[in-house]
Scaffold this motif. Structure first.
Motif, mmCIF file in Angstrom:
data_model
loop_
_atom_site.group_PDB
_atom_site.id
_atom_site.type_symbol
_atom_site.label_atom_id
_atom_site.label_comp_id
_atom_site.label_asym_id
_atom_site.label_seq_id
_atom_site.Cartn_x
_atom_site.Cartn_y
_atom_site.Cartn_z
ATOM 1 N N ARG A 1 -21.238 6.172 65.890
ATOM 2 C CA ARG A 1 -20.323 5.585 64.912
ATOM 3 C C ARG A 1 -20.790 4.212 64.481
ATOM 4 O O ARG A 1 -20.749 3.869 63.304
ATOM 5 C CB ARG A 1 -18.941 5.456 65.521
ATOM 6 N N PHE B 1 -23.180 11.485 62.155
ATOM 7 C CA PHE B 1 -22.895 11.121 60.777
ATOM 8 C C PHE B 1 -24.164 11.037 59.942
ATOM 9 O O PHE B 1 -24.121 10.735 58.770
ATOM 10 C CB PHE B 1 -22.152 9.787 60.734
ATOM 11 N N GLU C 1 -19.693 6.359 70.657
ATOM 12 C CA GLU C 1 -19.522 5.118 69.891
ATOM 13 C C GLU C 1 -20.826 4.694 69.221
ATOM 14 O O GLU C 1 -20.802 4.104 68.153
ATOM 15 C CB GLU C 1 -19.044 3.978 70.801
ATOM 16 N N ARG D 1 -20.001 13.863 67.581
ATOM 17 C CA ARG D 1 -20.031 13.948 66.123
ATOM 18 C C ARG D 1 -21.178 13.105 65.623
ATOM 19 O O ARG D 1 -21.390 11.993 66.078
ATOM 20 C CB ARG D 1 -18.729 13.384 65.529
ATOM 21 N N ARG E 1 -13.807 20.290 66.522
ATOM 22 C CA ARG E 1 -13.509 18.892 66.257
ATOM 23 C C ARG E 1 -13.180 18.249 67.595
ATOM 24 O O ARG E 1 -12.296 18.690 68.305
ATOM 25 C CB ARG E 1 -12.307 18.814 65.329
ATOM 26 N N ILE E 2 -13.920 17.228 67.925
ATOM 27 C CA ILE E 2 -13.717 16.629 69.239
ATOM 28 C C ILE E 2 -12.632 15.575 69.134
ATOM 29 O O ILE E 2 -12.743 14.610 68.389
ATOM 30 C CB ILE E 2 -15.027 16.017 69.752
ATOM 31 N N LYS E 3 -11.607 15.759 69.885
ATOM 32 C CA LYS E 3 -10.475 14.837 69.796
ATOM 33 C C LYS E 3 -10.719 13.665 70.715
ATOM 34 O O LYS E 3 -11.033 13.802 71.868
ATOM 35 C CB LYS E 3 -9.194 15.558 70.203
ATOM 36 N N GLU E 4 -10.581 12.486 70.165
ATOM 37 C CA GLU E 4 -10.959 11.321 70.946
ATOM 38 C C GLU E 4 -9.860 10.274 71.054
ATOM 39 O O GLU E 4 -10.118 9.142 71.398
ATOM 40 C CB GLU E 4 -12.198 10.674 70.321
ATOM 41 N N ASP E 5 -8.651 10.649 70.731
ATOM 42 C CA ASP E 5 -7.561 9.678 70.818
ATOM 43 C C ASP E 5 -7.161 9.508 72.275
ATOM 44 O O ASP E 5 -6.786 10.460 72.940
ATOM 45 C CB ASP E 5 -6.359 10.174 70.015
ATOM 46 N N ARG E 6 -7.287 8.303 72.753
ATOM 47 C CA ARG E 6 -6.949 8.104 74.161
ATOM 48 C C ARG E 6 -5.530 7.578 74.288
ATOM 49 O O ARG E 6 -5.147 6.692 73.569
ATOM 50 C CB ARG E 6 -7.904 7.110 74.808
#
Lengths: 543, 238
Positions: A168, A278, A165, A276, A538-543
């Motif tokens: 981001r 940016f 986080e 990730r 690609r790191i999946k981060e959907d919880r």
């Protein structure tokens, strides 16, 4: 109810006896000398103080260089969480730690030595003044070769533990490279800095083999090497005692300072969990990172490549056929196996007793002391470096005539003690979680003794046990410190053989031996390193 | 900017993950709170990431407040974000954390400091400026993050389960605050949540995701009445 406490007590007694006897031997050694004034003079001997000064100087400079160079490399590596070959770069940074110092020294000679690539390139460019690898320069090069990658890995682990986080939010707020460094990266690195720098300083202050091979004469000699020279060449026990006392004083001060100033850095093997990022999308940032990473990779890979190439050119298969090599390999493997087994056994005894002592509801002072003692026994071994231990036992056994018959045993014991901190670090968390998970269940099912060992403990602990064993074996296989004092015609290990071939300028043989020794040690270290390194694109981060 | 321009517009957006491909076609008008619902892995966070610029679509386009966002980095978008956790830098005090929302280099004028104080007061944390995040409760930390979103003064607010770590009393307080700010500042809010009461209490619209697509995009009352759909019934029953 003393069940579970006995193994650790025995291990403690054994350790105290082994280390204590060596220290007593050192402290009482000068009684047998002709004149006590000789020992007094030894304390103020110019060479003793010069060794101390040089030890601290080279360790300080090595730390400064290793840590200073590791910072930009770790930052660049963290800023580029996915590029082709990143995982190999991270693995490359893990290689030097598993390499015997002697092998690395040979590789560094191949690159930076008088006949090395760098000097040849310089000569070709018309620069006649060669880079000299012997003396302070060489020691610094070698220490940076070993410790810069270690520091990179520790810093990288810290940077990768920054919550996703934060990157981001930083991107959302528009933090530029400088603001990111100031608010996100540097605070994390600053927190790690004392621990990493302390660790590197400790490793450099007690480094033996590199200084022995690359140090140049009395001007570039550390305490440990001076101890070895005092015993092996000058046979001046008084000076060895003075040096040993100084060495213990230095390591004690370092350990205390480390404990006060910095928590031990976590061995954060997080190479797969990169967040990730940016930032750093611009061309200048890309170029800068690429340059930093390429230089670091080249610096670490070149000596490895040099060892490989010159080793292959020396026709290693011919070496394997030689009886001298086979005997040395057999000796090395036996010593490594014995010391690894002993090290793991000691670790298990210490850890299980500490767990048992801490699990009691009523803990009288004696029990708390026992828990504390078993907890710190592993790192206390760091206090007395192998050469000092060896010196003590060397003096202790001398009255009994030749040290020859005892030599293998002493080498095995010293190697086992050297591996103890690492084995404990690998096994302690594994054993603690295993106990927490299974002990109640096993008790309620009435599983105990051999059945429990076979059905529950060994299957669950097989991996950490394997890791600790192979790591300890690799350490013992590559060690020159203990065997340097006790090696002889009858006790030739691979590093000892390699060292004596180097000493007699049989460089062909040395190159071949270095390749073989390096391969065996790397293989063992690879088994000893957890292999959970995957890099999801690609790191999946959907919880 | 005319109120007829949609705040958020996703046209034929496609994004391939190893496990599944997500596709979104979506228009959200300015002002109002849209609750984003769906099971774990249905693409809620990815939708927010696409809007905030943390993900780039493989195909299709994202426009915010009428402007195409293809080449716009996260910092350039008219968007503030608040996550479930880790919204604040733990080593910086509260005022500094908020100040980063005004200027990433922290060159703050006296007026900026006043607005930081005002934002803190607005979220009910007057005088908390010198505190550090670890000394705050979970609810207080989220309100600091909200204060930072206030000083960012961006028209769209993305909330990724911002209440998930809070207990019921704090949830209600935070929800009330967000509802009030929506009216006060005319914010367009996207709120990812797992809780039916957040929908009843806050949402004007509901966006229900299923397997990486939009299953429903309807006003709240319509959504609450669609118990004939098993997915909706399961969500409301939970």
């Amino acid at each position: 109810m003393r069940r579970g406490l006995v193994p650790g007590l025995l291990a403690l007694l054994f350790l105290a006896g082994f280390v204590g006897l060596a220290l007593i031997a050192l402290l009482t050694a000068d009684a047998g000398l002709p004149a006590s004034s000789a020992s007094a003079a030894a304390w103020f001997d110019v060479t003793v103080w010069r060794s101390l000064r040089f030890t601290l100087l080279q360790a300080g400079l090595s730390t400064l260089l290793s840590v200073g160079l590791a910072l930009p490399v770790a930052r660049a590596l963290a800023r580029r969480p996915c590029f082709a070959g990143r995982i190999w770069l991270v693995r490359l940074m893990a290689l030097p730690l598993g390499l015997p110092a002697l092998v690395a020294a040979l590789g560094l000679l191949g690159v930076w030595g008088r006949q090395g690539v760098v000097n040849q390139a310089l000569a070709w460019l018309g620069l006649s003044d060669p880079v000299s690898i012997y003396g302070l320069t060489g020691i610094l090069l070698a220490h940076v070769f070993f410790n810069m990658p270690l520091a990179v890995r520790l810093f990288l682990g810290g940077l990768e533990r920054i919550p996703a986080e934060h990157w981001r939010i930083a991107a959302n707020l528009g933090l530029g490279p400088f603001a990111l460094w100031r608010f996100v990266e540097w605070p994390v690195l600053r927190g790690l800095l004392p621990g990493v720098a302390g660790l590197v300083f400790m490793l450099c202050a007690t480094s033996f083999t590199l200084v022995l091979t690359l140090g140049g004469g009395p001007a570039a000699t550390t305490l440990e090497v001076a101890i070895y020279q005092a015993l092996r060449f000058d046979f001046d026990p008084a000076r060895a005692v003075a040096l040993s006392a100084l060495q213990i004083g230095v390591t004690l001060a370092l350990l205390m300072a480390l404990r006060l100033a910095a928590p031990a850095p976590e061995e954060g093997l997080t190479a797969g969990r990169a967040s990730r990022r940016f930032d750093g999308a611009g061309w200048s940032a890309r170029l800068a990172d690429a340059a930093v990473l390429a230089l670091a990779a080249l610096f670490v890979a070149a000596p490895l490549l040099s060892v490989t190439l010159s080793g292959l050119a020396a026709r290693p298969l011919r070496l394997i056929a030689e009886p001298v090599f086979q005997r040395a390999l057999l000796t090395s493997l036996s010593i490594a196996a014995a010391s690894a087994a002993l090290s793991v056994l000691l670790s298990l005894s210490l850890i299980s007793t500490r767990l048992a002592a801490q699990a009691r509801r009523h803990r009288p002072l004696s029990l708390r002391l026992l828990a504390a003692a078993t907890d710190s026994a592993g790192s206390l071994v760091l206090l007395v470096p192998p050469v000092v231990l060896g010196a003590g036992w060397f003096l202790l056994l001398r009255p009994f005539g030749s040290v020859g018959p005892f030599a293998p045993v002493i080498v095995i014991l010293i190697n086992a003690l050297m591996a103890l901190p690492f084995a404990i670090r690998i096994l302690a968390p594994a054993l603690a979680t295993h106990r927490a998970r299974t002990s109640r269940l096993a008790e309620s099912l009435g599983l105990s003794g051999w059945n429990r060992l076979r059905r529950i403990d060994l299957p669950c602990l097989a991996r950490p046990l394997m890791m600790a064993l192979s790591f300890a074996a690799a350490l013992s296989l590559g060690d020159l410190g203990a065997v340097a004092l006790f090696g002889s015609q009858d006790l030739v290990t691979l590093p000892y053989l390699l060292f004596s071939r180097l000493g007699s300028y049989r460089t062909q043989d040395a190159a071949g031996l270095a390749l073989l020794l390096g391969l065996v040690c790397l293989l063992l270290t690879m088994i000893g390193t957890p292999a959970t390194m995957t890099s999801p694109h690609r790191i999946k981060e959907d919880r | 900017m005319s109120a007829t321009v949609p705040a958020i517009q996703l046209q034929a957006v496609r994004l391939a993950f190893p496990a599944r491909t997500l596709s979104f076609d979506l228009e959200i008008a300015q002002g109002g709170i849209t609750a984003v619902l769906g099971a774990s892995g249905s693409g809620k966070s990815t939708l927010l990431n696409l809007i905030a610029g943390f993900e780039t679509p493989d195909q299709g386009s994202v426009a915010l407040m009428g402007q195409p966002m293809a080449a716009v980095p996260p910092a350039g978008r008219p968007v503030s974000v608040i996550f479930q956790d880790n919204n604040l830098f733990a080593h910086l005090d509260v005022a500094t954390n908020i100040g980063l929302g005004i200027d990433p280099g922290l060159r703050l004028s006296q007026a900026d400091r006043t607005s930081i104080e005002a934002a803190l007061a607005r979220v009910g944390l007057s005088g908390f400026g010198q505190r550090r995040p670890p000394s705050l409760s979970g609810g207080e930390r989220q309100r600091v993050a909200l204060a930072r979103a206030l000083v960012q003064t961006r028209p769209i607010l993305l909330l990724d389960e911002p209440f998930a770590a809070l207990d019921p009393g704090l949830r209600a307080g935070m929800a009330g605050l967000i509802a009030a700010l929506k009216v006060e500042l005319g914010l367009t809010v996207l709120l990812v949540t797992h809780h039916p009461e957040d929908v009843r209490r806050l949402a004007d619209q509901v966006l229900f995701l299923e397997e990486g697509r939009i299953l429903l995009h309807v006003p709240r009352d319509v959504f609450l009445a669609r118990t004939d759909l098993p997915e909706v019934a399961r969500f409301l029953g939970a």
